[in-house]
Design an enzyme around this catalytic site. Structure first.
Site, PDB file in Angstrom:
ATOM      1  N   GLU A  33     123.163  94.478  29.085  1.00 45.06           N
ATOM      2  CA  GLU A  33     123.977  93.877  30.154  1.00 45.06           C
ATOM      3  C   GLU A  33     123.754  94.637  31.443  1.00 45.06           C
ATOM      4  O   GLU A  33     123.684  95.862  31.432  1.00 45.06           O
ATOM      5  CB  GLU A  33     125.446  93.946  29.738  1.00 45.06           C
ATOM      6  CG  GLU A  33     126.269  92.762  30.172  1.00 45.06           C
ATOM      7  CD  GLU A  33     125.904  91.471  29.442  1.00 45.06           C
ATOM      8  OE1 GLU A  33     125.199  90.646  30.059  1.00 45.06           O
ATOM      9  OE2 GLU A  33     126.332  91.272  28.302  1.00 45.06           O
ATOM     10  N   ASP A  36     119.002  93.187  33.569  1.00 45.08           N
ATOM     11  CA  ASP A  36     117.962  92.255  34.028  1.00 45.08           C
ATOM     12  C   ASP A  36     117.417  92.647  35.402  1.00 45.08           C
ATOM     13  O   ASP A  36     116.200  92.718  35.594  1.00 45.08           O
ATOM     14  CB  ASP A  36     118.465  90.807  34.019  1.00 45.08           C
ATOM     15  CG  ASP A  36     119.776  90.598  34.770  1.00 45.08           C
ATOM     16  OD1 ASP A  36     120.422  91.600  35.165  1.00 45.08           O
ATOM     17  OD2 ASP A  36     120.155  89.433  34.958  1.00 45.08           O
ATOM     18  N   GLY A 120     133.218  78.596  32.240  1.00 44.40           N
ATOM     19  CA  GLY A 120     133.793  79.857  32.721  1.00 44.40           C
ATOM     20  C   GLY A 120     133.997  80.921  31.654  1.00 44.40           C
ATOM     21  O   GLY A 120     134.636  81.922  31.896  1.00 44.40           O
ATOM     22  N   SER A 125     127.268  77.356  30.649  1.00 44.71           N
ATOM     23  CA  SER A 125     127.281  75.895  30.597  1.00 44.71           C
ATOM     24  C   SER A 125     126.340  75.311  31.648  1.00 44.71           C
ATOM     25  O   SER A 125     125.699  74.291  31.412  1.00 44.71           O
ATOM     26  CB  SER A 125     128.698  75.373  30.814  1.00 44.71           C
ATOM     27  OG  SER A 125     129.269  75.950  31.976  1.00 44.71           O
ATOM     28  N   SER A 126     126.207  75.976  32.805  1.00 45.57           N
ATOM     29  CA  SER A 126     125.339  75.436  33.857  1.00 45.57           C
ATOM     30  C   SER A 126     123.869  75.473  33.427  1.00 45.57           C
ATOM     31  O   SER A 126     123.121  74.523  33.649  1.00 45.57           O
ATOM     32  CB  SER A 126     125.538  76.188  35.175  1.00 45.57           C
ATOM     33  OG  SER A 126     125.273  77.555  35.015  1.00 45.57           O
ATOM     34  N   ASP A 170     119.654  83.077  31.214  1.00 45.04           N
ATOM     35  CA  ASP A 170     120.448  81.967  30.685  1.00 45.04           C
ATOM     36  C   ASP A 170     119.579  80.746  30.395  1.00 45.04           C
ATOM     37  O   ASP A 170     119.642  80.149  29.316  1.00 45.04           O
ATOM     38  CB  ASP A 170     121.558  81.584  31.670  1.00 45.04           C
ATOM     39  CG  ASP A 170     122.521  82.743  31.906  1.00 45.04           C
ATOM     40  OD1 ASP A 170     122.420  83.749  31.172  1.00 45.04           O
ATOM     41  OD2 ASP A 170     123.361  82.636  32.806  1.00 45.04           O
TER      42      ASP A 170
END
Length: 382
Positions: A33, A36, A120, A125-126, A170
């Site tokens: 975490e 990146d 959220g 989800s995006s 993602d």
């Protein structure tokens, strides 16, 4: 929502022949975490929750889209000036535009979509939405775009049409996901490797604090700058160090007096987190989930005390996990709210969840949301 229901809704809205149905998943990140943008590793996996869309080419140069969960429609053209007003429609429009910019010929289509990735909650989800449409258009229009480019199309959509300067993780996880496997992605080289993740006797569960503290974006930028300053100081002695990922704790200690105490702490976390990812890689190869869990707790401690991106609610859930004998638990995502990801033995799952709900509600006035997730396949046609 199931495939049949989506098709039925599509047919009610747009009369005529059957649509094609595509899906892409959300993702979790087991460990790695804030690594990146430091050129290091992330360790995501696609999950069994995502977006599902019915699509049919309509022979025009217009897109007619309907968001089932929001009960909202949008219609837009495919030129730059046709940007739709609705936030959700910008994702679909952006994907179309990014394909066109790469020389792909996009045609008008009718579509309806629905999702069961909680918004959220840090499960992207995006990215699931972008990946669904990038994969679908590539497949339906036979554009021949490779999977990496599809992930980059999703990322560029965020940058250019949504205004979020996200990394590639993602979209990458959503496109490349593979059932029973996590993916170790090297953010410096974009090399990736699948690692088995089939924890028999354990479950992966997310606890969502349902809080989002305001400082997230400004704090994120400050931490990025800390890491860059530390890497720059180290580079004076070690020119080969491009990112903190390339540095060791010994190298960091050499410049301890040249950088602020805060920058030192941030860099210490990143260097240790890189090492943890490599240790988790080895543990997964051996099916050693106890070590994986221990490293997750170490990451939480680092994010809370060194990187300082946790919050009281996340720390509280992490403590409850420890007290309930959970194998591993940590804050997942950028921090300042959102979820903890927990690796829990089957026999402890129900008592842990019950205790977490009860104690969290007593302290904060609402229960955390609970999401059991299973590592699943990436973008595909249904």
């Amino acid at each position: 929502m199931q495939k049949d229901e989506i098709i039925k809704l599509f047919q009610e809205k747009f009369k005529g022949a059957n649509p094609e149905v595509y899906t892409s998943p959300g993702r979790v990140n087991l460990i790695g975490e804030h690594t990146d943008y430091n050129g290091s590793f992330v360790f995501p996996g696609a999950i069994d929750k995502g977006m599902i869309a019915a699509i049919r080419l309509n022979g025009t140069d217009k897109v007619n889209a309907f968001a089932i969960d929001l009960n909202e429609s949008a219609e837009f053209g495919l030129n730059e000036q046709d940007l739709p007003a609705q936030g959700w429609a910008k994702y679909i429009f952006g994907v179309c535009r990014e394909i066109i910019k790469r020389g792909g010929k996009v045609k008008g289509f009718d579509t309806v979509f629905s999702g069961d990735v909680p918004l959220g909650a840090g499960m992207s989800s995006s990215a699931a939405l972008e990946s669904t449409y990038a994969y679908a258009l590539n497949d339906m229009l036979r554009l021949g775009i490779d999977k990496f480019e599809l992930a980059k199309i999703g990322q560029a959509t965020e940058h250019n049409y949504v205004g979020v300067k996200c990394g590639i993780m993602d979209q990458f996880a959503s496109i490349f996901g593979k059932k029973g496997h996590l993916i170790r992605l090297d953010c410096k080289t974009l090399d990736y490797e699948y690692f088995p993740f089939d924890p028999k006797g354990y479950r992966l569960v997310l606890l969502d604090t349902v809080v989002k503290h305001e400082l997230a974006s400004s704090a994120y930028n400050k931490r990025r700058e800390s890491c860059e300053r530390a890497a720059e100081a180290i580079r004076k002695n070690h020119p080969e160090v491009e990112f903190l990922r390339d540095a060791s704790i010994d190298m960091l200690n050499e410049v301890k007096n040249d950088i602020s105490a805060e920058d030192y702490k941030r860099a210490e976390y990143v260097i240790e987190e890189t090492q943890r990812v490599l240790e988790v890689s080895d543990a997964l190869q051996k099916g050693d989930y106890e070590t994986v869990g221990r490293k997750m707790f170490e990451t939480h401690h680092g994010m809370s005390k060194l990187y300082e991106v946790s919050c009281e609610e996340l720390d509280f859930l992490n403590d409850i996990a420890k007290e309930n004998g959970v194998t591993g638990s940590r804050v997942m995502g950028g921090g300042f709210g959102g979820c903890t990801i927990n690796l829990v033995k089957d026999e402890l799952h129900d008592s842990f969840i019950a205790d977490a709900k009860k104690r969290f509600a007593a302290k904060y006035g609402h229960e955390p949301k609970v999401y059991d997730v299973v590592i699943s396949d990436g973008a595909r046609i249904l």
